[in-house]
Scaffold this motif. Sequence first.
Motif, PDB file in Angstrom:
ATOM      1  N   GLU A  34       0.833  -1.208   0.000  1.00 34.04           N
ATOM      2  CA  GLU A  34       0.000   0.000   0.000  1.00 34.04           C
ATOM      3  C   GLU A  34       0.867   1.257   0.000  1.00 34.04           C
ATOM      4  OE1 GLU A  34      -2.593  -0.482   3.370  1.00 34.04           O
ATOM      5  OE2 GLU A  34      -3.974  -1.772   2.257  1.00 34.04           O
ATOM      6  N   THR A  35       1.963   1.216   0.735  1.00 32.69           N
ATOM      7  CA  THR A  35       2.884   2.355   0.766  1.00 32.69           C
ATOM      8  C   THR A  35       3.520   2.565  -0.603  1.00 32.69           C
ATOM      9  OG1 THR A  35       3.341   1.952   3.106  1.00 32.69           O
ATOM     10  CG2 THR A  35       4.926   3.316   1.904  1.00 32.69           C
ATOM     11  N   ALA A  36       3.960   1.474  -1.230  1.00 31.07           N
ATOM     12  CA  ALA A  36       4.558   1.571  -2.574  1.00 31.07           C
ATOM     13  C   ALA A  36       3.569   2.198  -3.550  1.00 31.07           C
ATOM     14  CB  ALA A  36       4.998   0.194  -3.059  1.00 31.07           C
ATOM     15  N   LEU A  37       2.349   1.708  -3.544  1.00 34.10           N
ATOM     16  CA  LEU A  37       1.329   2.240  -4.450  1.00 34.10           C
ATOM     17  C   LEU A  37       1.008   3.697  -4.139  1.00 34.10           C
ATOM     18  CD1 LEU A  37      -1.074  -0.823  -4.656  1.00 34.10           C
ATOM     19  CD2 LEU A  37       0.518  -0.013  -6.415  1.00 34.10           C
ATOM     20  N   HIS A  38       1.002   4.053  -2.866  1.00 32.51           N
ATOM     21  CA  HIS A  38       0.737   5.438  -2.461  1.00 32.51           C
ATOM     22  C   HIS A  38       1.751   6.402  -3.079  1.00 32.51           C
ATOM     23  CE1 HIS A  38      -0.370   8.829   0.090  1.00 32.51           C
ATOM     24  NE2 HIS A  38       0.915   8.957   0.393  1.00 32.51           N
ATOM     25  N   TYR A  39       3.004   5.954  -3.172  1.00 30.17           N
ATOM     26  CA  TYR A  39       4.052   6.807  -3.744  1.00 30.17           C
ATOM     27  C   TYR A  39       4.228   6.594  -5.250  1.00 30.17           C
ATOM     28  CZ  TYR A  39       5.376   8.530   0.808  1.00 30.17           C
ATOM     29  OH  TYR A  39       5.369   9.152   2.033  1.00 30.17           O
ATOM     30  N   GLY A  40       3.384   5.764  -5.856  1.00 30.92           N
ATOM     31  CA  GLY A  40       3.417   5.595  -7.305  1.00 30.92           C
ATOM     32  C   GLY A  40       4.365   4.526  -7.808  1.00 30.92           C
ATOM     33  N   PHE A  41       4.751   3.590  -6.962  1.00 30.12           N
ATOM     34  CA  PHE A  41       5.654   2.516  -7.364  1.00 30.12           C
ATOM     35  C   PHE A  41       4.903   1.186  -7.346  1.00 30.12           C
ATOM     36  CE2 PHE A  41       8.277   5.765  -5.296  1.00 30.12           C
ATOM     37  CZ  PHE A  41       9.131   6.065  -6.338  1.00 30.12           C
ATOM     38  N   THR A  42       5.292   0.287  -8.248  1.00 30.74           N
ATOM     39  CA  THR A  42       4.693  -1.046  -8.245  1.00 30.74           C
ATOM     40  C   THR A  42       5.430  -1.899  -7.217  1.00 30.74           C
ATOM     41  OG1 THR A  42       6.185  -1.876  -9.926  1.00 30.74           O
ATOM     42  CG2 THR A  42       4.134  -0.880 -10.689  1.00 30.74           C
ATOM     43  N   TYR A  43       4.918  -3.061  -6.962  1.00 37.29           N
ATOM     44  CA  TYR A  43       5.587  -3.953  -6.014  1.00 37.29           C
ATOM     45  C   TYR A  43       5.784  -5.362  -6.572  1.00 37.29           C
ATOM     46  CZ  TYR A  43       0.703  -5.198  -5.142  1.00 37.29           C
ATOM     47  OH  TYR A  43      -0.602  -5.579  -5.295  1.00 37.29           O
ATOM     48  N   ASP A  44       5.541  -5.541  -7.872  1.00 35.53           N
ATOM     49  CA  ASP A  44       5.574  -6.883  -8.425  1.00 35.53           C
ATOM     50  C   ASP A  44       6.754  -7.167  -9.359  1.00 35.53           C
ATOM     51  OD1 ASP A  44       4.610  -5.163 -10.319  1.00 35.53           O
ATOM     52  OD2 ASP A  44       2.889  -6.378 -10.890  1.00 35.53           O
ATOM     53  N   THR A  45       7.637  -6.220  -9.556  1.00 38.97           N
ATOM     54  CA  THR A  45       8.812  -6.485 -10.389  1.00 38.97           C
ATOM     55  C   THR A  45       9.908  -7.110  -9.520  1.00 38.97           C
ATOM     56  OG1 THR A  45       9.813  -4.324  -9.981  1.00 38.97           O
ATOM     57  CG2 THR A  45       8.278  -4.486 -11.848  1.00 38.97           C
ATOM     58  N   PRO A  46      10.830  -7.856 -10.126  1.00 39.18           N
ATOM     59  CA  PRO A  46      11.919  -8.450  -9.336  1.00 39.18           C
ATOM     60  C   PRO A  46      12.747  -7.403  -8.583  1.00 39.18           C
ATOM     61  CG  PRO A  46      11.839  -9.460 -11.504  1.00 39.18           C
ATOM     62  CD  PRO A  46      10.859  -8.311 -11.520  1.00 39.18           C
ATOM     63  N   GLU A  47      12.995  -6.255  -9.216  1.00 47.39           N
ATOM     64  CA  GLU A  47      13.773  -5.204  -8.562  1.00 47.39           C
ATOM     65  C   GLU A  47      13.037  -4.658  -7.338  1.00 47.39           C
ATOM     66  OE1 GLU A  47      13.192  -5.202 -11.920  1.00 47.39           O
ATOM     67  OE2 GLU A  47      15.205  -5.906 -12.453  1.00 47.39           O
ATOM     68  N   GLU A  48      11.729  -4.484  -7.486  1.00 43.60           N
ATOM     69  CA  GLU A  48      10.940  -3.949  -6.378  1.00 43.60           C
ATOM     70  C   GLU A  48      10.841  -4.956  -5.240  1.00 43.60           C
ATOM     71  OE1 GLU A  48       9.327  -0.546  -4.851  1.00 43.60           O
ATOM     72  OE2 GLU A  48      10.178  -0.800  -6.847  1.00 43.60           O
ATOM     73  N   LYS A  49      10.696  -6.218  -5.578  1.00 43.71           N
ATOM     74  CA  LYS A  49      10.661  -7.262  -4.550  1.00 43.71           C
ATOM     75  C   LYS A  49      11.967  -7.279  -3.767  1.00 43.71           C
ATOM     76  CE  LYS A  49       7.493 -10.286  -7.049  1.00 43.71           C
ATOM     77  NZ  LYS A  49       7.343 -11.556  -7.780  1.00 43.71           N
TER      78      LYS A  49
END
Length: 152
Positions: A34-49
């Motif tokens: 939810e925090t990632a999405l709030h700031y406009g970032f995805t959470y499902d890419t390998p880099e983000e994970k």
Amino acid sequence: MAVTCAEGIGLGALGIGLPDIVIFIGFILRGIYETALHYGFTYDTPEEKLLILKMMEASMSQGEEWIKTNNEVDMFLVKSKNTEHTEADLFLQIGKTADVFALDMLLAKFIQGLPLIGILGGIGNPVYYSKIMRYVQLKYHKRYLLEILKNK
């Protein structure tokens, strides 16, 4: 925060400790997503994970280890677009994050497995949740500001 507290205390009163770890990690990940999405970032890419796991590790680290992992998170925020990460990197980070969580939370979850006394172990849930989320929110805010500066 209230849900993690009620969940931890409720399961602690029943003497359910170790299964709470899975539920609690789910709450933590939901908050981070939810925090990632709030700031406009995805959470499902390998880099983000990988970043999420690094932030989780750093938020639970202490002393010299915190300094090291916090610097790794900060470097990741700056270089994440330019660096290629492998699946092996992700699995290595899963292990590191799990080790930090195990060291810090296993005793509390063991205590939580004792009926009634387990309430004390469950009280730790909101403390850990708050600690992790404060760190994650700070880093996502920093990342957001860095993105704004890059685009100017």
